[in-house]
Design a protein around this motif. Sequence first.
Motif, PDB file in Angstrom:
ATOM      1  N   TRP A 164       0.864  -1.186   0.000  1.00  6.81           N
ATOM      2  CA  TRP A 164       0.000   0.000   0.000  1.00  6.81           C
ATOM      3  C   TRP A 164       0.904   1.241   0.000  1.00  6.81           C
ATOM      4  N   GLU A 172       0.393   3.737   3.220  1.00  9.30           N
ATOM      5  CA  GLU A 172      -0.891   3.653   3.926  1.00  9.30           C
ATOM      6  C   GLU A 172      -0.858   2.430   4.836  1.00  9.30           C
ATOM      7  N   ARG A 173      -1.128   2.664   6.111  1.00 12.81           N
ATOM      8  CA  ARG A 173      -1.119   1.600   7.124  1.00 12.81           C
ATOM      9  C   ARG A 173       0.256   0.932   7.223  1.00 12.81           C
ATOM     10  N   VAL A 214      -3.690   0.568  -3.094  1.00 11.72           N
ATOM     11  CA  VAL A 214      -4.997   0.404  -3.758  1.00 11.72           C
ATOM     12  C   VAL A 214      -5.729   1.737  -3.892  1.00 11.72           C
ATOM     13  N   ASN A 215      -5.461   2.652  -2.983  1.00  7.20           N
ATOM     14  CA  ASN A 215      -5.952   4.021  -3.183  1.00  7.20           C
ATOM     15  C   ASN A 215      -4.939   4.664  -4.125  1.00  7.20           C
ATOM     16  N   LYS A 292      -9.365  -0.817  -6.778  1.00 11.72           N
ATOM     17  CA  LYS A 292     -10.328  -0.523  -5.712  1.00 11.72           C
ATOM     18  C   LYS A 292     -11.283   0.513  -6.301  1.00 11.72           C
ATOM     19  N   GLU A 296     -14.985   3.527  -0.502  1.00 11.71           N
ATOM     20  CA  GLU A 296     -14.403   4.585   0.340  1.00 11.71           C
ATOM     21  C   GLU A 296     -14.004   5.804  -0.494  1.00 11.71           C
ATOM     22  N   ARG A 329     -11.353  -5.551  -6.427  1.00 11.34           N
ATOM     23  CA  ARG A 329     -11.626  -5.757  -5.001  1.00 11.34           C
ATOM     24  C   ARG A 329     -13.119  -5.704  -4.680  1.00 11.34           C
ATOM     25  N   PHE A 331     -14.142  -5.086  -1.658  1.00  8.16           N
ATOM     26  CA  PHE A 331     -14.250  -4.317  -0.407  1.00  8.16           C
ATOM     27  C   PHE A 331     -15.089  -3.062  -0.686  1.00  8.16           C
ATOM     28  N   LYS A 365     -11.579  -9.627   1.111  1.00  9.18           N
ATOM     29  CA  LYS A 365     -10.898  -9.655   2.415  1.00  9.18           C
ATOM     30  C   LYS A 365     -11.331 -10.873   3.222  1.00  9.18           C
ATOM     31  N   ASP A 370     -13.459  -5.727   7.986  1.00  5.57           N
ATOM     32  CA  ASP A 370     -12.210  -5.081   7.595  1.00  5.57           C
ATOM     33  C   ASP A 370     -11.018  -5.525   8.444  1.00  5.57           C
ATOM     34  N   PHE A 371     -10.474  -6.678   8.204  1.00  5.54           N
ATOM     35  CA  PHE A 371      -9.210  -7.072   8.844  1.00  5.54           C
ATOM     36  C   PHE A 371      -9.215  -6.915  10.363  1.00  5.54           C
ATOM     37  N   GLU A 392      -7.761 -11.885   0.484  1.00  4.62           N
ATOM     38  CA  GLU A 392      -6.865 -10.790   0.877  1.00  4.62           C
ATOM     39  C   GLU A 392      -6.705 -10.765   2.393  1.00  4.62           C
ATOM     40  N   TYR A 399      -5.012  -3.055  12.606  1.00  4.63           N
ATOM     41  CA  TYR A 399      -5.984  -3.224  13.691  1.00  4.63           C
ATOM     42  C   TYR A 399      -5.460  -4.124  14.804  1.00  4.63           C
ATOM     43  N   HIS A 529      -6.443   4.743  13.711  1.00 10.67           N
ATOM     44  CA  HIS A 529      -6.799   3.411  14.222  1.00 10.67           C
ATOM     45  C   HIS A 529      -5.894   2.922  15.346  1.00 10.67           C
TER      46      HIS A 529
END
Length: 703
Positions: A164, A172-173, A214-215, A292, A296, A329, A331, A365, A370-371, A392, A399, A529
């Motif tokens: 990501w 991201e994350r 993915v974004n 994606k 979102e 995806r 999601f 996923k 969400d994970f 995925e 998280y 998060h």
Amino acid sequence: MATRTGVLPPDEDGYELWLRYRTLPAAPRRRLLASARALLAPRPATPMTDAVVGELGRAIGVLCGRAPGRAARAAPGTIVLATPQSQPALAAACGPLEDLGDEGYVVRTAPVGRGRAIIVCARHERGLLYGGFALIRALQLGADPRSLDLRSAPALSLRLLNHWDNLDRSVERGYAGQSIWDWWKLPSIVDARYADHARACASVGINGVVLNNVNAASEVLSAAWIAKAAALADVFRPWGVRVYLSVRFSAPRELGGQATADPADAGVQRWWADKAAEIHRAIPDFGGWLVKANSEGQPGPQDYGRSHAEGANTLARALAPHGSVLMWRAFVYAAENPRDRAMQAYDEFVPLDGQFLPNVIVQVKNGPIDFQPREPFHPLFGAMRATPLILECQLTKEYLGFSTHLAYLGPMWEEVLRSDTHRPQAGHTVAATLTAQPRAGMAGVANIGSDRNWCGSHFDQANWYAYGRLAWDVGARSRAIAAEWAVLTFGNDPAVRDAVVRMMMASREAVVDYMTPLGLHHLMDTGHHHGPGPWVSELNRPEWNPTYYHRADRHGIGFDRSTRGSGAVSQYAEPLARRWDDPQTTPEELLLWFHHLPWGHPMPSGRDLWHELAERYDRGVRTVQRLRATWRRLQGHVDARRHRDVSEHLAQQHAEARWWRDACLAYFQSVNGRPWPEGVTPPAGTLAEYRAMRFAFAPGRGG
Ligand code: BDP
């Protein structure tokens, strides 16, 4: 556990990962010396055979203190990399190879001349690559080179990492520093680390990497970025790793100057086809695109009144002539949709089953939200039988405590893979739904960054390792994988191995307990998060608020997804739907996922729900305390640097586990007004203090 020599092992920084070759003890070293005097590779050499020969040479050189020479022919005491073309007789002695595909291998010790040789045999050089790594692993783990007998082939053809990573090098994350891809300097400056990344991937069977978030930014499809991706593809190729890109659905408009990104528009279709051709000219073995869309806030076909299938097929048609794939995806959830968020992907995608082109793979996923630390498996597994799926998973612990907390995720993925979908009949697990399709796979959201130890902590490397091993063998056991990793990472003292495995195997459940026990989910604070935020209720989108998920009030707690509530339970096949519809037959670990229950609800332990919840939170904290104690006892058995690193991380985890417990229980008590459960440690702070906590510049927010 006494230190044998009293001498501390030298400090390590974790860079070597599990490819940490160390000289074997005397007896196995002598055996290996006699069995691996020289190496014979098929001719002509290719970049891939060179890669595997180089790796074997390096590994054996260290394991037994002498690098093998190059053999001119198969002879006793050699390692022979054999294909049916290069060594027909030896290959025949390895048994039937047809069922191994292009990636499978046999590694065995077989009679050659008047002695024995180690044969690594495969139909294709890719099998030799994986067989070579399997041999190295077996030797590191202490296998006797005089009696090797391994045979393995992956059931899934796509075993991918999803980075990501943004084009500005934020991730991201991501909790392991900046992106490992130094985009700015590419393509002319190619960091040596990229090859080590690919080696590590190859060593566990990962055969593809999606380079970017993915974004996605449209610019990743610009000529400049294609050249950067091509430079990485050149590094990865000898290691069997193909490059993929995440693309933005609106790129034809934003980057291509088209008036629209409508997938039905002829100009848009031409633009995608030209782009696919341009990429394949630069990267002939390019893997494909990941999308994606309408998720979102990302653009997608629904912006133009088209379905996900119509959108996916337009991009897939552009890739098809080149043999690459389109990963789409699932999601998706929409703020405007009042349906339970957990149900929306199923609603959206099941009716499209059968409408996707053959080179489309729908990426789902592991769970329907969400994970989260624990979710039931996603109901799309088993329900979309005409479409290949990718499972995925998230390696980066968005998280589950970032890279600070020790949480070995092997058990979580094993739990998902082994979940029985009961579709079309009992015994059809999530793994079976994947392997039933010729072109299915797994994708792991990478936990890799530019930190020296790659993953932000030593134990997070285990998640990269375990993900690859499970994607290769979806039936593997996470405990056995943990044991392998422990030896490869911390050496072959059985006492160290067993302690590390115990810690790993307890760790994920500990996180579930101190964050979201009994089926609770999505209680974390907003945006970054990090940490607890069960009180958060004011965000614009209802399903971004933890209160949407736990629904705690004076009377009870939990999300009613039974047939009396949202009905999400009906997206599962019988007998799951019936079993999970009734709190009495719902497993405790999913109880509050499917049911809203009174605080006084009697639990199997004899406690009421409130007391049980508190007890679970407390148990999670106690487990972390135990992990610390176990690790403390390993002092002197693990090098001081890594020992200290892990100790510090565990101390931080312990503090944060207490914080999760205290903040969540203080909040729930403020809602239910019940007395503090007897025997459970009371919170250290006040609810107001927990609610006031802010975390500016927390990592992982992306660009
Ligand atoms: C969520 C993450 C977000 C991702 C999203 C996704 O918070 O950063 O973009 O998943 O998977 O969990 O698309």
